[in-house]
Design a protein around this motif. Structure first.
Motif, PDB file in Angstrom:
ATOM      1  N   CYS A 164       0.840  -1.190   0.000  1.00  0.00           N
ATOM      2  CA  CYS A 164       0.000   0.000   0.000  1.00  0.00           C
ATOM      3  C   CYS A 164       0.877   1.243   0.000  1.00  0.00           C
ATOM      4  N   ILE A 179      -2.705   1.019  -4.098  1.00  0.00           N
ATOM      5  CA  ILE A 179      -2.113  -0.309  -3.959  1.00  0.00           C
ATOM      6  C   ILE A 179      -1.266  -0.592  -5.190  1.00  0.00           C
ATOM      7  N   THR A 217      -5.539   2.995   2.390  1.00  0.00           N
ATOM      8  CA  THR A 217      -5.382   1.629   1.893  1.00  0.00           C
ATOM      9  C   THR A 217      -4.464   0.903   2.861  1.00  0.00           C
ATOM     10  N   SER A 220      -3.113  -5.065   1.872  1.00  0.00           N
ATOM     11  CA  SER A 220      -3.548  -5.778   0.661  1.00  0.00           C
ATOM     12  C   SER A 220      -3.018  -7.211   0.708  1.00  0.00           C
ATOM     13  N   MET A 233      -8.214 -10.168  -4.045  1.00  0.00           N
ATOM     14  CA  MET A 233      -7.473  -9.328  -3.112  1.00  0.00           C
ATOM     15  C   MET A 233      -8.422  -8.837  -2.031  1.00  0.00           C
ATOM     16  N   TRP A 235      -8.449  -6.094   1.085  1.00  0.00           N
ATOM     17  CA  TRP A 235      -7.713  -4.928   1.561  1.00  0.00           C
ATOM     18  C   TRP A 235      -8.619  -4.121   2.472  1.00  0.00           C
ATOM     19  N   HIS A 260     -13.926  -4.133  -8.300  1.00  0.00           N
ATOM     20  CA  HIS A 260     -14.155  -4.022  -6.862  1.00  0.00           C
ATOM     21  C   HIS A 260     -15.613  -4.276  -6.506  1.00  0.00           C
TER      22      HIS A 260
END
Length: 394
Positions: A164, A179, A217, A220, A233, A235, A260
């Motif tokens: 991050c 990221i 962030t 991750s 992923m 995070w 996402h």
């Protein structure tokens, strides 16, 4: 003389390694579980500092419920430049050795935060030693303020560090964390090629700005799900509490592009997660529970007890975002019966989801979501509860 004997006995008792310690008696942040499949046990390796430099302290367990102290597995060498922060050690088994990724910096010398790597040649209990030259200190890019570097090994067995870039560093725009990733050589001592930006926090819909207006962030963690084949992923950011989001690589590559989920996978004031498979083959998540909005990280990094219990929380990190993955009925089944069976499964799934949602609302636990399949090892509602482990329902 009696006082001397009593004092010596007290020191001996205090110095003796403790065993069979329940979860709620271990205090930590950012718990990362390392599975030793040869010895059939688990390790929890934590960062400590006594004002004279960073250390790593290890616990060992066979059941994730009770832990034995192993002791210190790393003591910072004299004149080591990574004097500040010393955060969030993540310990991985890779190519026959154990590697620990730690966030460090040196404020006096103006060295920004980044990830360094330690290695043990004698198993997860160490001792660990530095492998990145002191003059470089970090495996993450020089001049970038980074944290929470994690190891990912792709299908070609090429190692990568995924990290991050902080919202308050010199390398981001509008206080939005990002990221990134960078390929490493086989012994994890050097970076190969240029670092690659994967995405920024505001490319997902769920993160919110906190504190001084930053969009965080954190942590991750990339892994490939064996059942679906998806590269996922997890995070962390804030939404508005500390939360875990999920992203999926549409190409199946670490370089993405990354898609996402619209909502966090977990949003009940927990994050800094990692995924592991336990000794029975169950998929689990380890999570930092109870972090507050960080006015600054140091003052908020109060150690809290590892404590938890299993509850059904219909959360999953298996499915592609917003898609329920179901096993199809046998292909030799008549079409009409196949449709009826699918309809039955859909109705049954909806009923179970609503029952669990009602139960979650009644017990003030995590609200379930329709595409999720994970019961949880969950830390409850107290501010001091920090650690939870999620296990797969199958």
């Amino acid at each position: 003389r009696l006082l001397l004997v009593a004092a010596s006995l007290f020191v001996f008792i205090c110095a003796k390694a403790q065993t069979h310690i329940p979860n709620d008696k271990i205090f930590c942040r950012d718990p990362f579980i390392t599975v030793d499949r040869e010895a059939k046990c688990y390790y929890l390796i934590l960062s400590r500092s006594d004002g004279k430099g960073g250390k790593l302290f290890a616990y060992k367990s066979t059941d994730l419920k009770y832990w034995d102290e192993v002791g210190y597995v790393f003591n910072m060498p004299e004149n080591y430049p990574g004097t500040d922060d010393w955060w969030a050690p993540d310990t991985y088994y890779y190519n026959g050795k154990y590697y620990c990724f730690v966030t460090v910096s040196n404020k006096e010398k103006g060295i920004l935060r980044g990830t360094t790597i330690l290695r043990s040649d004698n198993g997860p209990a160490g001792p660990y030693h530095t492998i990145i030259p002191d003059v470089k200190l970090h495996i993450t890019p020089f001049g970038m303020q980074c944290l929470d570097g994690a190891l990912y090994v792709d299908e070609k067995n090429d190692p990568w560090v995924v990290f991050c870039v902080e919202w308050n560093g010199p390398n981001v725009k509008d206080k939005v964390g990002e990221i990134w990733c960078q390929r490493l050589n086989k012994d994890l001592t050097k970076a190969i090629g240029a670092p690659q930006r994967l995405f920024a926090a505001n490319e997902a819909e769920w993160p919110m700005r906190i504190g001084e207006g930053g969009m965080i962030t954190d942590a991750s963690f990339v892994w490939r799900d064996k059942e679906s084949g998806n590269l996922l992923m997890l995070w962390s950011s804030f939404s508005p509490k500390y939360s875990i989001g999920q992203s999926i690589s549409k190409s199946g590559s670490i370089l993405g592009p990354w898609e996402h989920e619209k909502e966090p996978v977990f949003k009940n004031n927990g994050g800094h997660q990692m995924v592991f498979e336990d000794l029975e083959g169950n998929l689990k998540i380890s999570e930092d529970k109870g972090r507050q909005v960080p006015a600054d990280r140091i003052s908020n990094a109060k150690p809290c007890p590892v404590q938890g219990f299993f509850i059904p929380a219909r959360q999953s990190v298996r499915a592609k975002p917003d898609i329920m993955q179901r096993r199809p009925p046998p292909r030799n089944m008549p079409v009409r019966n196949r449709k009826r069976l699918l309809g039955f499964f859909s109705l049954a799934g909806a009923c179970v989801a609503e029952m669990l949602k009602l139960r979650a609302m009644q017990t003030n636990k995590i609200a379930p979501r329709k595409h999720c399949k994970t019961p949880g090892f969950h830390a409850g509602k107290n501010r001091s509860d920090i650690f939870r482990i999620m296990s797969d329902i199958f």
